[in-house]
Design a protein around this motif. Structure first.
Motif, PDB file in Angstrom:
ATOM      1  N   GLY A   9       0.816  -1.195   0.000  1.00 51.11           N
ATOM      2  CA  GLY A   9       0.000   0.000   0.000  1.00 51.11           C
ATOM      3  C   GLY A   9       0.855   1.251   0.000  1.00 51.11           C
ATOM      4  N   LYS A  10       0.215   2.392  -0.110  1.00 47.32           N
ATOM      5  CA  LYS A  10       0.938   3.660  -0.135  1.00 47.32           C
ATOM      6  C   LYS A  10       1.704   3.887   1.163  1.00 47.32           C
ATOM      7  CE  LYS A  10      -1.294   7.481   0.328  1.00 47.32           C
ATOM      8  NZ  LYS A  10      -2.211   8.624   0.146  1.00 47.32           N
ATOM      9  N   SER A  11       1.218   3.334   2.276  1.00 42.06           N
ATOM     10  CA  SER A  11       1.878   3.496   3.567  1.00 42.06           C
ATOM     11  C   SER A  11       3.138   2.644   3.701  1.00 42.06           C
ATOM     12  CB  SER A  11       0.909   3.122   4.696  1.00 42.06           C
ATOM     13  OG  SER A  11       0.595   1.736   4.646  1.00 42.06           O
ATOM     14  N   GLY A  12       3.360   1.726   2.775  1.00 45.37           N
ATOM     15  CA  GLY A  12       4.472   0.789   2.864  1.00 45.37           C
ATOM     16  C   GLY A  12       4.069  -0.574   3.383  1.00 45.37           C
ATOM     17  N   GLN A  13       2.835  -0.719   3.852  1.00 45.69           N
ATOM     18  CA  GLN A  13       2.369  -2.005   4.383  1.00 45.69           C
ATOM     19  C   GLN A  13       2.312  -3.046   3.268  1.00 45.69           C
ATOM     20  OE1 GLN A  13       0.652  -2.098   7.934  1.00 45.69           O
ATOM     21  NE2 GLN A  13       1.578  -4.093   7.646  1.00 45.69           N
ATOM     22  N   ALA A  14       2.887  -4.225   3.511  1.00 49.20           N
ATOM     23  CA  ALA A  14       2.878  -5.306   2.528  1.00 49.20           C
ATOM     24  C   ALA A  14       1.628  -6.162   2.713  1.00 49.20           C
ATOM     25  CB  ALA A  14       4.132  -6.165   2.671  1.00 49.20           C
ATOM     26  N   TYR A  15       0.990  -6.503   1.599  1.00 52.90           N
ATOM     27  CA  TYR A  15      -0.238  -7.292   1.643  1.00 52.90           C
ATOM     28  C   TYR A  15      -0.090  -8.661   0.992  1.00 52.90           C
ATOM     29  CZ  TYR A  15      -2.236  -2.868   3.064  1.00 52.90           C
ATOM     30  OH  TYR A  15      -2.499  -1.711   3.745  1.00 52.90           O
ATOM     31  N   ASP A  16       0.947  -8.860   0.209  1.00 52.58           N
ATOM     32  CA  ASP A  16       1.222 -10.170  -0.382  1.00 52.58           C
ATOM     33  C   ASP A  16       2.585 -10.101  -1.045  1.00 52.58           C
ATOM     34  OD1 ASP A  16       0.930 -12.789  -1.060  1.00 52.58           O
ATOM     35  OD2 ASP A  16      -0.687 -12.504  -2.515  1.00 52.58           O
ATOM     36  N   PHE A  17       3.180 -11.261  -1.313  1.00 54.34           N
ATOM     37  CA  PHE A  17       4.486 -11.288  -1.986  1.00 54.34           C
ATOM     38  C   PHE A  17       4.683 -12.648  -2.630  1.00 54.34           C
ATOM     39  CE2 PHE A  17       5.224 -12.554   2.426  1.00 54.34           C
ATOM     40  CZ  PHE A  17       5.934 -13.739   2.276  1.00 54.34           C
ATOM     41  N   ILE A  18       5.607 -12.682  -3.589  1.00 52.30           N
ATOM     42  CA  ILE A  18       5.991 -13.910  -4.279  1.00 52.30           C
ATOM     43  C   ILE A  18       7.511 -13.974  -4.282  1.00 52.30           C
ATOM     44  CG2 ILE A  18       6.006 -15.174  -6.468  1.00 52.30           C
ATOM     45  CD1 ILE A  18       3.378 -13.769  -7.188  1.00 52.30           C
ATOM     46  N   LEU A  19       8.073 -15.065  -3.782  1.00 52.94           N
ATOM     47  CA  LEU A  19       9.516 -15.283  -3.859  1.00 52.94           C
ATOM     48  C   LEU A  19       9.849 -15.848  -5.234  1.00 52.94           C
ATOM     49  CD1 LEU A  19      10.394 -16.816  -0.370  1.00 52.94           C
ATOM     50  CD2 LEU A  19      11.064 -14.584  -1.229  1.00 52.94           C
ATOM     51  N   TYR A  20      10.745 -15.170  -5.953  1.00 52.29           N
ATOM     52  CA  TYR A  20      11.047 -15.572  -7.333  1.00 52.29           C
ATOM     53  C   TYR A  20      12.223 -16.544  -7.351  1.00 52.29           C
ATOM     54  CZ  TYR A  20      12.306 -15.287 -12.249  1.00 52.29           C
ATOM     55  OH  TYR A  20      12.599 -15.591 -13.552  1.00 52.29           O
ATOM     56  N   GLN A  21      12.028 -17.689  -7.979  1.00 53.71           N
ATOM     57  CA  GLN A  21      13.093 -18.684  -8.108  1.00 53.71           C
ATOM     58  C   GLN A  21      13.167 -19.254  -9.511  1.00 53.71           C
ATOM     59  OE1 GLN A  21      12.344 -22.402  -5.962  1.00 53.71           O
ATOM     60  NE2 GLN A  21      10.389 -21.565  -5.251  1.00 53.71           N
ATOM     61  N   GLY A  22      12.964 -18.372 -10.497  1.00 52.32           N
ATOM     62  CA  GLY A  22      13.104 -18.792 -11.879  1.00 52.32           C
ATOM     63  C   GLY A  22      11.944 -19.656 -12.346  1.00 52.32           C
ATOM     64  N   ALA A  23      12.254 -20.707 -13.097  1.00 47.89           N
ATOM     65  CA  ALA A  23      11.219 -21.538 -13.711  1.00 47.89           C
ATOM     66  C   ALA A  23      10.378 -22.284 -12.686  1.00 47.89           C
ATOM     67  CB  ALA A  23      11.856 -22.542 -14.676  1.00 47.89           C
ATOM     68  N   SER A  24      10.914 -22.486 -11.478  1.00 48.34           N
ATOM     69  CA  SER A  24      10.159 -23.225 -10.471  1.00 48.34           C
ATOM     70  C   SER A  24       9.276 -22.324  -9.608  1.00 48.34           C
ATOM     71  CB  SER A  24      11.125 -24.007  -9.565  1.00 48.34           C
ATOM     72  OG  SER A  24      12.066 -23.140  -8.970  1.00 48.34           O
ATOM     73  N   THR A  25       9.212 -21.044  -9.919  1.00 52.67           N
ATOM     74  CA  THR A  25       8.301 -20.155  -9.193  1.00 52.67           C
ATOM     75  C   THR A  25       6.863 -20.601  -9.433  1.00 52.67           C
ATOM     76  OG1 THR A  25       9.854 -18.342  -9.595  1.00 52.67           O
ATOM     77  CG2 THR A  25       7.671 -17.754  -8.805  1.00 52.67           C
ATOM     78  N   GLU A  26       6.056 -20.531  -8.402  1.00 52.50           N
ATOM     79  CA  GLU A  26       4.688 -21.038  -8.495  1.00 52.50           C
ATOM     80  C   GLU A  26       3.770 -20.040  -9.195  1.00 52.50           C
ATOM     81  OE1 GLU A  26       3.377 -22.183  -4.640  1.00 52.50           O
ATOM     82  OE2 GLU A  26       4.732 -23.892  -4.512  1.00 52.50           O
ATOM     83  N   PHE A  27       3.986 -19.869 -10.491  1.00 47.80           N
ATOM     84  CA  PHE A  27       3.074 -19.083 -11.315  1.00 47.80           C
ATOM     85  C   PHE A  27       2.016 -20.002 -11.904  1.00 47.80           C
ATOM     86  CE2 PHE A  27       6.907 -16.230 -12.096  1.00 47.80           C
ATOM     87  CZ  PHE A  27       6.451 -15.243 -11.241  1.00 47.80           C
ATOM     88  N   GLN A  28       0.824 -19.483 -12.099  1.00 51.69           N
ATOM     89  CA  GLN A  28      -0.225 -20.258 -12.748  1.00 51.69           C
ATOM     90  C   GLN A  28       0.109 -20.389 -14.236  1.00 51.69           C
ATOM     91  OE1 GLN A  28      -4.179 -18.779 -11.911  1.00 51.69           O
ATOM     92  NE2 GLN A  28      -3.645 -18.265  -9.798  1.00 51.69           N
ATOM     93  N   GLU A  29       0.184 -21.613 -14.706  1.00 47.75           N
ATOM     94  CA  GLU A  29       0.623 -21.861 -16.077  1.00 47.75           C
ATOM     95  C   GLU A  29      -0.284 -21.179 -17.103  1.00 47.75           C
ATOM     96  OE1 GLU A  29       3.312 -23.200 -17.250  1.00 47.75           O
ATOM     97  OE2 GLU A  29       4.103 -23.607 -15.248  1.00 47.75           O
ATOM     98  N   SER A  30      -1.595 -21.211 -16.858  1.00 45.07           N
ATOM     99  CA  SER A  30      -2.515 -20.611 -17.821  1.00 45.07           C
ATOM    100  C   SER A  30      -2.294 -19.094 -17.912  1.00 45.07           C
ATOM    101  CB  SER A  30      -3.960 -20.899 -17.422  1.00 45.07           C
ATOM    102  OG  SER A  30      -4.228 -20.434 -16.095  1.00 45.07           O
ATOM    103  N   LEU A  31      -2.067 -18.456 -16.773  1.00 47.42           N
ATOM    104  CA  LEU A  31      -1.797 -17.014 -16.785  1.00 47.42           C
ATOM    105  C   LEU A  31      -0.462 -16.712 -17.444  1.00 47.42           C
ATOM    106  CD1 LEU A  31      -2.932 -15.938 -13.185  1.00 47.42           C
ATOM    107  CD2 LEU A  31      -4.154 -15.597 -15.335  1.00 47.42           C
ATOM    108  N   LEU A  32       0.542 -17.515 -17.126  1.00 48.30           N
ATOM    109  CA  LEU A  32       1.865 -17.280 -17.683  1.00 48.30           C
ATOM    110  C   LEU A  32       1.863 -17.423 -19.199  1.00 48.30           C
ATOM    111  CD1 LEU A  32       4.690 -16.665 -16.516  1.00 48.30           C
ATOM    112  CD2 LEU A  32       5.163 -19.111 -16.627  1.00 48.30           C
TER     113      LEU A  32
END
Length: 554
Positions: A233-256
């Motif tokens: 948010g604008k205040s700096g508060q984090a509401y969600d995050f994704i740790l990136y690890q290349g091809a094994s990152t848990e992205f939805q295949e259909s979206l990707l």
């Protein structure tokens, strides 16, 4: 300079991780998606302003009954006590597996809390070497009394969150060893009510050692490390995050497959606000695309951001050479039949922004610095630029708060760096929650703890709360006679409530040679030579009254 427009021109290209939208993807290939997306050949542009739709819902703030809690209570929502129990078990198991069980005394959740508290203080004081905190010449009594230097390094070296024997043989998840603490963090982030203005951007877990998923992000204060995609948010508060690890990152295949990596990040992070209406999401040109704006529009989510023109089906915008000949502040707007708009604006250089809810809108005047004239000049600013500059900096603000008192870790183990980054993450999030609650209940600004004092208070509680009184100094006894008067210290302070009421090891100590000082029990005006050995405050203890007992009862 107020509202510096040059902010919109400083987006990183992120050429190392850019994934373009696939022109081969059709609606038939993504039939499992609920979005209706346009092909590039079907996008038609017109020189007209965007139609402001009435379908967008107004954002409604969800205000819960605010209660001002202690720093340790906020912190426990991110790193709960049961996680410390798990860490203690896994650390003991790893010490056994590594063959150190012969000289390794089993650790406990209370000792791990002490370990974490000492690390938080290290990030606050920032001595050049960790061993200096146990240097007797510096008299860091909290370190000397809480844990020996060798024990500190022994426990930290063996610190583990999972049992290595439970890791699957075919495991491809690089972050398997640290998921318990990051899962706990994310669960709490998802519980927070989101703000109206949100930003998606990259953040880094600093690490320069050997790690296959280590990334380099140009322009970041700490460009090397583990990359995180964050929704803040604008205040700096984090509401969600994704740790990136290349091809094994848990992205939805259909979206990707349909959108590419950058837009997929935004869509996955936006899933936590789909049940709420009226939010606005801002992102830079790595994430923005035509299909992303379409998809978010169908979710009734407003979106805007800087864009790369080649992702928008050759829009008929004025070439840069011709636009730069115009006066500074010139802007041009085009809109598609799907009501996706692009605005080209001339500042020190040209910048193109896209949106699904706002274009040039109501232009305003803003001052910015002119190098040629060596003075501030007033130029026109489109509304989309104003909104973008106002709402985009949440992740950068979070990074800034993290950098102030980052825990110092000089280790080749990436797991240690990741674990204590999570501790910093939890501290900053806890402080932002505390500050929001304090403001909601109307606490005066002077009484709201800043981040520095919040960290010290939290560390003090983690180290001392529920613990036994530390042993006195080792070695030869002092040559000072026992009846030597003890000098009264000025500024005697009361302990945090978490320590005052923990009911553990509060023993009275009578100082014969000391001057009697004011009893710290609020309802007493007497003077006493008796102090609590743990709380270090004077309290009455006699036949007539027992302030010592009353002081420690909640």
């Amino acid at each position: 300079m107020p509202n510096n427009e040059s902010d919109v021109c400083n987006d990183n290209d992120n050429n190392n991780s850019d994934i373009q939208e696939s022109d081969l993807v059709t609606n038939n290939e993504i039939s499992d998606l609920k979005y209706i997306l346009s092909e590039k050949k079907d996008i038609k542009w017109r020189h007209r302003p965007i139609s402001i739709l009435d379908s967008y819902s107004e954002w409604e703030q969800h205000i819960e009954d605010q209660e001002l809690l202690s720093p340790s209570t906020y912190f426990s929502k991110y790193i709960p006590d049961d996680l410390f129990c798990t860490m203690a078990d896994m650390t003991n198991i790893y010490a056994l597996q590594s063959g150190e069980i012969s000289n390794f005394k089993q650790t406990t959740p209370a000792e791990l809390k002490t370990l974490f508290g000492l690390h938080i203080i290290m990030g606050t004081l920032k001595f050049p070497r960790v061993r200096m905190f146990w240097d007797t010449t510096l008299k860091m009594q909290l370190f000397l009394d809480s844990m020996s230097r060798d024990r500190f390094f022994q426990v930290r070296t063996n610190l583990h969150l999972v049992n290595n024997m439970d890791i699957p043989a075919d495991n491809k998840d690089r972050f398997y060893k640290v998921w318990p603490i990051y899962t706990a963090l994310r669960n709490r982030c998802l519980e927070l009510p989101a703000e109206e203005e949100l930003a998606v951007d990259e953040a880094m877990i600093p690490f320069t050692g050997r790690l296959s998923v280590k990334q380099y992000v140009k322009g970041k204060p700490t460009p090397w490390g583990i990359k995180m995609y964050m929704l803040c948010g604008k205040s700096g508060q984090a509401y969600d995050f994704i740790l990136y690890q290349g091809a094994s990152t848990e992205f939805q295949e259909s979206l990707l497959k349909a959108f590419g990596q950058g837009p997929t990040v935004v869509l996955q992070l936006a899933q936590r606000i789909k049940q709420e209406m009226g939010h606005k999401i801002y992102s830079d040109n790595f994430f923005s695309s035509y299909k992303l704006f379409q998809a978010l529009k169908q979710e009734n989510i407003c979106a805007a951001g800087t864009v790369r023109v080649n992702r928008f089906a050759n829009p008929p915008l004025m070439p840069d050479k011709e636009a730069l000949k115009k006066e500074r502040g010139f802007s041009e707007e085009i809109c598609s039949t799907d009501d996706i708009t692009l605005v080209k604006w001339v500042d020190n250089k040209t910048v193109v922004l896209g949106s699904n809810f706002i274009g040039k809108g109501e232009t305003d005047k803003v001052e910015c610095w002119d190098k040629k004239q060596n003075k501030y000049v007033t130029i026109n600013r489109p509304e989309i630029v104003k909104l973008y500059n106002h709402g985009m900096g949440g992740v950068d603000l979070f990074d800034q708060l993290m950098s102030y008192y980052r825990i110092f870790i000089k280790s080749k183990k990436w797991t240690l760096r990741a674990i204590f980054h999570a501790v910093d993450f939890a501290v900053v999030q806890s402080w932002l929650e505390y500050r929001t609650s304090a403001r909601e209940i109307g606490l005066p600004t002077k009484k709201i703890m800043d981040l520095l004092h919040f960290r010290i208070r939290l560390a003090d509680v983690l180290v001392l709360s529920g613990k036994d009184i530390p042993n006195k100094k080792r070695g030869r006894p002092s040559a000072t006679p026992p009846d030597t008067p003890v000098q009264r210290l000025r500024g005697e302070t009361r302990p945090p409530e978490e320590i005052q009421y923990d009911g553990a090891q509060h023993w009275p100590l009578h100082e014969n040679g000391a001057l009697p000082t004011r009893c710290k029990f609020p309802e007493c005006k007497g003077r006493s030579r008796v102090k609590c050995e743990k709380c270090n405050v004077r309290l009455c203890l006699s036949k007539e009254k027992n302030c010592f007992r009353s002081f420690h009862l909640n």
